[in-house]
Design an enzyme around this catalytic site. Structure first.
Site, PDB file in Angstrom:
ATOM      1  N   LYS A   8     -11.283  -6.709  -7.734  1.00 39.36           N
ATOM      2  CA  LYS A   8     -11.940  -5.392  -7.727  1.00 39.36           C
ATOM      3  C   LYS A   8     -10.935  -4.303  -8.062  1.00 39.36           C
ATOM      4  O   LYS A   8     -11.271  -3.312  -8.695  1.00 39.36           O
ATOM      5  CB  LYS A   8     -12.504  -5.113  -6.330  1.00 39.36           C
ATOM      6  N   LYS A  22       0.837  -1.208   0.000  1.00 36.27           N
ATOM      7  CA  LYS A  22       0.000   0.000   0.000  1.00 36.27           C
ATOM      8  C   LYS A  22       0.866   1.250   0.000  1.00 36.27           C
ATOM      9  O   LYS A  22       0.582   2.208  -0.715  1.00 36.27           O
ATOM     10  CB  LYS A  22      -0.978  -0.014   1.168  1.00 36.27           C
ATOM     11  N   LYS A  44      -5.383 -12.050 -12.503  1.00 34.71           N
ATOM     12  CA  LYS A  44      -6.328 -12.481 -11.467  1.00 34.71           C
ATOM     13  C   LYS A  44      -7.528 -11.534 -11.430  1.00 34.71           C
ATOM     14  O   LYS A  44      -7.338 -10.321 -11.492  1.00 34.71           O
ATOM     15  CB  LYS A  44      -5.611 -12.469 -10.113  1.00 34.71           C
TER      16      LYS A  44
HETATM   17  P1  ADP Z   1     -10.452  -8.501  -4.542  1.00 35.34           P
HETATM   18  O1  ADP Z   1      -9.089  -8.949  -5.064  1.00 35.34           O
HETATM   19  O2  ADP Z   1     -11.464  -8.476  -5.633  1.00 35.34           O
HETATM   20  O3  ADP Z   1     -10.391  -7.197  -3.756  1.00 35.34           O
HETATM   21  P2  ADP Z   1     -10.709  -9.699  -1.957  1.00 35.34           P
HETATM   22  O4  ADP Z   1      -9.254  -9.488  -1.668  1.00 35.34           O
HETATM   23  O5  ADP Z   1     -11.728  -8.869  -1.252  1.00 35.34           O
HETATM   24  O6  ADP Z   1     -10.931  -9.620  -3.538  1.00 35.34           O
HETATM   25  O7  ADP Z   1     -11.005 -11.236  -1.736  1.00 35.34           O
HETATM   26  C1  ADP Z   1     -12.072 -11.780  -1.002  1.00 35.34           C
HETATM   27  C2  ADP Z   1     -11.957 -13.285  -1.097  1.00 35.34           C
HETATM   28  O8  ADP Z   1     -12.152 -13.732  -2.465  1.00 35.34           O
HETATM   29  C3  ADP Z   1     -10.572 -13.802  -0.683  1.00 35.34           C
HETATM   30  O9  ADP Z   1     -10.747 -15.001   0.072  1.00 35.34           O
HETATM   31  C4  ADP Z   1      -9.872 -14.094  -1.993  1.00 35.34           C
HETATM   32  O10 ADP Z   1      -8.900 -15.109  -1.873  1.00 35.34           O
HETATM   33  C5  ADP Z   1     -11.028 -14.497  -2.911  1.00 35.34           C
HETATM   34  N1  ADP Z   1     -10.729 -14.116  -4.311  1.00 35.34           N
HETATM   35  C6  ADP Z   1     -10.656 -12.858  -4.786  1.00 35.34           C
HETATM   36  N2  ADP Z   1     -10.375 -12.847  -6.108  1.00 35.34           N
HETATM   37  C7  ADP Z   1     -10.246 -14.140  -6.492  1.00 35.34           C
HETATM   38  C8  ADP Z   1      -9.965 -14.801  -7.744  1.00 35.34           C
HETATM   39  N3  ADP Z   1      -9.764 -14.105  -8.853  1.00 35.34           N
HETATM   40  N4  ADP Z   1      -9.923 -16.143  -7.763  1.00 35.34           N
HETATM   41  C9  ADP Z   1     -10.140 -16.857  -6.624  1.00 35.34           C
HETATM   42  N5  ADP Z   1     -10.417 -16.308  -5.416  1.00 35.34           N
HETATM   43  C10 ADP Z   1     -10.478 -14.967  -5.332  1.00 35.34           C
END
Ligand code: ADP
Ligand code: TRP
Length: 322
Positions: A193, A111, A190
């Site tokens: 968001k 960050k 990947k």
């Molecule tokens: P983002 O990367 O969209 O901000 P988060 O970090 O809030 O997602 O992740 C919330 C949950 O969803 C976590 O347990 C994370 O491992 C899972 N997750 C997020 N993106 C993926 C993805 N592309 N494939 C598999 N699991 C994911």
């Protein structure tokens, strides 16, 4: 049955990566009867500064989880800020947490490198996360690999408190979902968001169709055989939303030549749309019944609080606050 706990931060609309990577496995685990799931709205304060958006995302996550099968009869589901003891516990354990430990956190360093922060909230984030976990005597925390270091820190903090004041906290075990596939986003990275490459679980049909139809493919003609069909992004996504034999058939036709990219993407959209259709109906019902959703969260908070208060009694006594 070990106690399972996980949290999800309200920082945007949930996408199919969240669904297949986190929600679906968590929903399966609720059948064990000892699942604790919460919306981490305190955590969202460290990044998001728009009150309206926080409210909307928090409500969105509640709807999404309930629509996708979280059953409040089986799992305890609440909003983090409805159990404010967690912030008290954060102070108790934070007082023992070396700053060096927090300075080594990858998420903190990332960050800073991106120019976010540095604020106390971002720095102390792992302590709040440790408080979430320790407050409920959690045994296992299913999360993605990106959270591995936060879990190690939680263990370190729990062990240090126990050594200092006597056995107080359950030291949680690691349970990293290594085997969960990483769902690729619309640009092949990947799905996240933060990369703007998501397909939301719920949303407007026209917008979502357009997102999928706009996936960039190469310029090979329909007829050309494509020996690398298995690497095609639409084929990879199809494997999550279509029955295995259907996905295999699309892949085989692409490999042999004769299947055009636009037909492939149309197919992907249809299967994606149908996969979530029953959940979409349930989501619409819930959206028309927000009082019920609020009640689920409040009832969940009451149950969670009863468990958390026992831990707080123990922790206050251990360190001499009582
Ligand atoms: P983002 O990367 O969209 O901000 P988060 O970090 O809030 O997602 O992740 C919330 C949950 O969803 C976590 O347990 C994370 O491992 C899972 N997750 C997020 N993106 C993926 C993805 N592309 N494939 C598999 N699991 C994911
Ligand atoms: N930090 C987690 C994430 O970004 C969310 C979270 C907050 C969490 N508190 C937690 C996850 C406790 C597991 C346990 O995904």
């Amino acid at each position: 049955m070990p106690r399972v706990l996980t949290g999800i931060t309200p920082s945007g609309a949930l996408h199919i990566g969240n669904y297949f990577g986190a929600m679906q496995p968590a929903i399966e685990l609720q059948d064990g009867g000892n699942a604790f799931y919460f919306i981490a709205d305190y955590h969202s304060l460290a990044g998001l500064t728009n009150a309206k958006e926080r409210r909307a995302y928090t409500q969105g996550i509640a709807l999404d989880w309930l629509a996708c099968g979280l059953d409040p009869e089986k799992a305890i589901f609440w909003r983090q800020s409805d159990v404010p003891e967690v912030s008290e516990l954060m102070w108790l354990i934070g007082s023992l947490t070396p700053t060096g430990l927090l300075e080594r956190a990858h998420s903190y360093k990332d960050k800073l490198a991106k120019g976010i922060g540095p604020s106390f909230g971002i720095f102390a984030y792992p302590v709040l996360m440790a408080a979430d976990i320790l407050l409920f005597d959690t045994n296992v925390v299913p999360v993605g690999k990106d959270q591995k270091q936060h879990l190690e820190m939680t263990r370190d903090i729990a062990i240090k408190f126990n050594l200092t004041y006597g056995e107080t906290f359950v030291v949680p075990e690691e349970y990293i979902l290594e085997e969960v596939a990483v769902i690729p986003g619309l640009d092949g990275q990947k799905m996240s968001k933060s990369y703007g490459n998501t397909v939301e679980i719920f949303g407007d049909e026209k917008t979502l169709r357009k997102k999928i139809m706009n996936i960039v493919m190469d310029s090979r003609t329909r007829q050309e055989p494509k020996p690398d069909a298995g690497k095609n992004l639409a084929v990879q996504l199809m494997k999550f939303v279509a029955p295995a034999e259907v996905a295999a058939d699309f892949e085989a036709r692409l490999r042999a030549g004769g299947l055009g990219y636009s037909d492939l993407k149309k197919g992907l959209f249809e299967y994606y749309w149908d996969f979530f259709a029953p959940y979409r109906a349930r989501c619409a019902e819930l959206a028309a019944n927000l009082d019920y959703v609020e009640k689920v969260l409040r009832d969940g908070a009451e149950k969670a609080r009863a468990v958390g208060n026992k831990t707080m009694d123990r922790a206050r006594l251990a360190c001499g606050l009582r």
